[in-house]
Enzyme design. Structure first.
Site, PDB file in Angstrom:
ATOM      1  N   GLU A 128      -8.946  12.040 -10.722  1.00 30.83           N
ATOM      2  CA  GLU A 128      -9.657  11.721 -11.962  1.00 30.83           C
ATOM      3  C   GLU A 128     -10.767  12.752 -12.229  1.00 30.83           C
ATOM      4  OE1 GLU A 128     -11.363   7.821 -11.813  1.00 30.83           O
ATOM      5  OE2 GLU A 128     -11.618   7.661 -13.978  1.00 30.83           O
ATOM      6  N   ASP A 131     -18.441   7.538 -20.191  1.00 27.33           N
ATOM      7  CA  ASP A 131     -19.088   6.224 -20.088  1.00 27.33           C
ATOM      8  C   ASP A 131     -20.548   6.179 -19.637  1.00 27.33           C
ATOM      9  OD1 ASP A 131     -16.426   5.804 -20.508  1.00 27.33           O
ATOM     10  OD2 ASP A 131     -16.248   4.188 -19.052  1.00 27.33           O
TER      11      ASP A 131
HETATM   12  C1  2M8 Z   1     -13.120   5.286 -18.045  1.00 23.54           C
HETATM   13  O1  2M8 Z   1     -13.556   4.182 -18.838  1.00 23.54           O
HETATM   14  C2  2M8 Z   1     -13.146   2.818 -18.620  1.00 23.54           C
HETATM   15  C3  2M8 Z   1     -13.698   2.017 -19.804  1.00 23.54           C
HETATM   16  O2  2M8 Z   1     -13.156   2.499 -20.985  1.00 23.54           O
HETATM   17  C4  2M8 Z   1     -13.638   2.196 -17.347  1.00 23.54           C
HETATM   18  O3  2M8 Z   1     -14.469   2.763 -16.637  1.00 23.54           O
HETATM   19  O4  2M8 Z   1     -13.161   1.096 -17.017  1.00 23.54           O
HETATM   20  C5  2M8 Z   1     -13.559   6.572 -18.790  1.00 23.54           C
HETATM   21  O5  2M8 Z   1     -13.471   7.682 -17.946  1.00 23.54           O
HETATM   22  C6  2M8 Z   1     -12.733   6.768 -20.056  1.00 23.54           C
HETATM   23  O6  2M8 Z   1     -13.021   7.994 -20.654  1.00 23.54           O
HETATM   24  C7  2M8 Z   1     -11.236   6.683 -19.753  1.00 23.54           C
HETATM   25  O7  2M8 Z   1     -10.513   6.731 -20.947  1.00 23.54           O
HETATM   26  C8  2M8 Z   1     -10.886   5.428 -18.971  1.00 23.54           C
HETATM   27  C9  2M8 Z   1      -9.432   5.421 -18.500  1.00 23.54           C
HETATM   28  O8  2M8 Z   1      -9.111   6.628 -17.870  1.00 23.54           O
HETATM   29  O9  2M8 Z   1     -11.726   5.282 -17.827  1.00 23.54           O
END
Ligand code: 2M8
Length: 457
Positions: free
Chosen positions: A428, A182
């Site tokens: 994470e 992101d």
């Molecule tokens: C993160 O992204 C989401 C938006 O898609 C967020 O920050 O709310 C990223 O690390 C993405 O790669 C990942 O798929 C998601 C859920 O783990 O979180």
């Protein structure tokens, strides 16, 4: 010495304990057909590439559940083939929920029975499908491939039809969230250059972002300095409004939307996914359509245009200015996952991997080189080590015949997760400097891919 080894054994999990703990995390996150990325409210819905990584882990203890993870990610596939990056559940506490996207109202392609976002994420579906297929008997595998082939194909075809204006096999992303990384510095560079809306600029000038920071919903569980910055997040919200304004019509988006990137990692994953698709097609006696065959033929040449000889890195390209975004990142290693690289090229890349000023940290692989002005060890995609990226890199090393390097990175990855698993579970992301945990706890893909690394050779 004995006391030291004995002591380490007591506070660290054995391989078997790690496998069991990983399984327990996956099972605890399980909602039946899908699993949110973590146990906390930070991500309460179904995310796309997370689902495929989940499946790669779940196949080791419940193959049917692994299939369901892949299947369920397609339950909201759009009529034009797009597979949305989030399928919203009933949970209402996500900061960029259905009200912001309004896809079911705005797009004629979006499903009506469920709310989704209007963008996608890296196409890891073919990888997960084949990994599951490898564990099935021939007849079952055929059925499984027959089920998944048309869905994955429609997704890849949509990407080439609607996101590849140059027909060179490399697709444009229209939101940094599509890359999954992101706030990676190269993506933020494009955001800052072309896509800071007036609203965000005013926020910045007046200091209103400090106030907005207090209202952020995603920083109640995870400290703000481990997440994307408030201004960048608001710029992303405005990009979502722009996509919505164009009714998620890709022709309009490519003509007017201010954020467009030829993202290196996404395209590497897509290139590899096409090869998996070819495997699937040949097992079920299907012929790949011409558009995919064309993309597969031209993409390796186009990938070469992302290599910069002067600095010795692969980069993403800013599709608005047409320039390479010369900010080094871990993505430079993903062409190994995409294809077979020349020996000399790999030698260069491995030099970066071992260079202590770049990626040669105690707990590799940092997402940003440590010498970079953008490096932040605990901040999201701007420095931490992520297990899914390591997993793709390990696979790429193997596929390019660098088995020793692959083993070394595999052990380093397991060692990193093991270090804190007893106390903190699966996180994470991790600091590449001291291995400390960051981001959300009980994180699905960290557990799933650690399990996979432990179970496969
Ligand atoms: C993160 O992204 C989401 C938006 O898609 C967020 O920050 O709310 C990223 O690390 C993405 O790669 C990942 O798929 C998601 C859920 O783990 O979180």
């Amino acid at each position: 010495m004995f006391t030291l080894i004995f002591g380490v054994c007591l506070w660290q999990m054995s391989d078997q304990e790690l496998v069991e703990a990983a399984k327990a995390t996956l099972v605890a996150n399980d909602r039946g057909e899908w699993s949110p990325p973590t146990s906390i409210t930070l991500y309460p819905h179904q995310w796309l590439w997370d689902s495929f990584f989940y499946a790669i882990g779940q196949r080791h203890y419940d193959i049917e559940r692994a299939k369901t993870a892949v299947r369920s990610a397609f339950r909201a596939q759009w009529k034009n083939g797009l597979v949305p990056h989030i399928i919203f559940s009933e949970a209402s506490d996500y900061h960029a929920g259905p009200d912001l996207w309004q896809t079911s109202r705005r797009s004629r392609h979006a499903p009506r029975h469920v709310e989704t976002t209007g963008v996608t994420q890296p196409p890891v579906a073919a990888e997960a499908t084949v990994r599951i297929g490898e564990m099935l008997k021939k007849k079952e595998r055929r059925l499984w491939y027959e089920e998944m082939y048309p869905k994955i194909l429609a997704w890849h075809q949509m990407l080439y039809r609607e996101r590849n204006p140059r027909e060179d096999g490399l697709v444009h992303l229209v939101l940094s969230w599509e890359s999954g990384m992101d706030n990676a510095p190269p993506l933020m560079e494009v955001l800052h250059k072309h896509a800071m809306s007036n609203r965000v600029r005013i926020m910045q000038l007046t200091g209103l972002d400090k106030w907005a920071e207090l209202r952020r919903r995603d920083t109640s569980d995870v400290p703000a300095h481990e997440r994307i910055s408030t201004l960048d997040l608001h710029a992303i919200y405005d990009l979502i409004r722009s996509l919505r304004h164009h009714n998620y019509d890709h022709q309009k988006i490519l003509a007017h939307h201010p954020f467009q990137v030829i993202d290196l990692p996404f395209n590497c994953i897509l290139m590899r996914a096409n090869e998996h698709l070819k495997t699937i097609a040949s097992e079920i006696g299907e012929k790949l359509p011409d558009d995919i065959v064309h993309a597969m033929r031209v993409a390796p040449h186009s990938l070469e245009t992302l290599w910069d000889d002067a600095t010795g890195f692969y980069y993403s390209r800013d599709a608005i200015s047409g320039e390479l975004i010369k900010i080094p990142s871990v993505s430079t290693f993903l062409p190994l996952y995409a294809t077979q690289l020349p020996k000399e090229r790999i030698r260069f890349l491995l030099k970066h991997l071992h260079d202590p000023k770049k990626f040669g940290t105690k707990f590799p692989v940092p997402t940003t080189p440590v010498e970079s002005m953008h490096f932040k060890p605990h901040c999201y995609w701007q420095g931490p080590t992520w297990i899914n990226i390591n997993w793709l890199f390990i696979d790429g090393l193997r596929r390019n015949g660098h088995h020793q390097e692959a083993e070394r990175l595999k052990h380093a990855t397991i060692r990193l997760v093991r270090k804190s698993a007893k106390k903190h579970g699966f996180h994470e992301y991790y600091s590449p400097l001291d291995g400390s945990v960051a981001g959300a706890p009980n994180f699905g893909w960290t557990a799933a891919l650690t399990l996979d690394l432990l179970k496969t050779t």
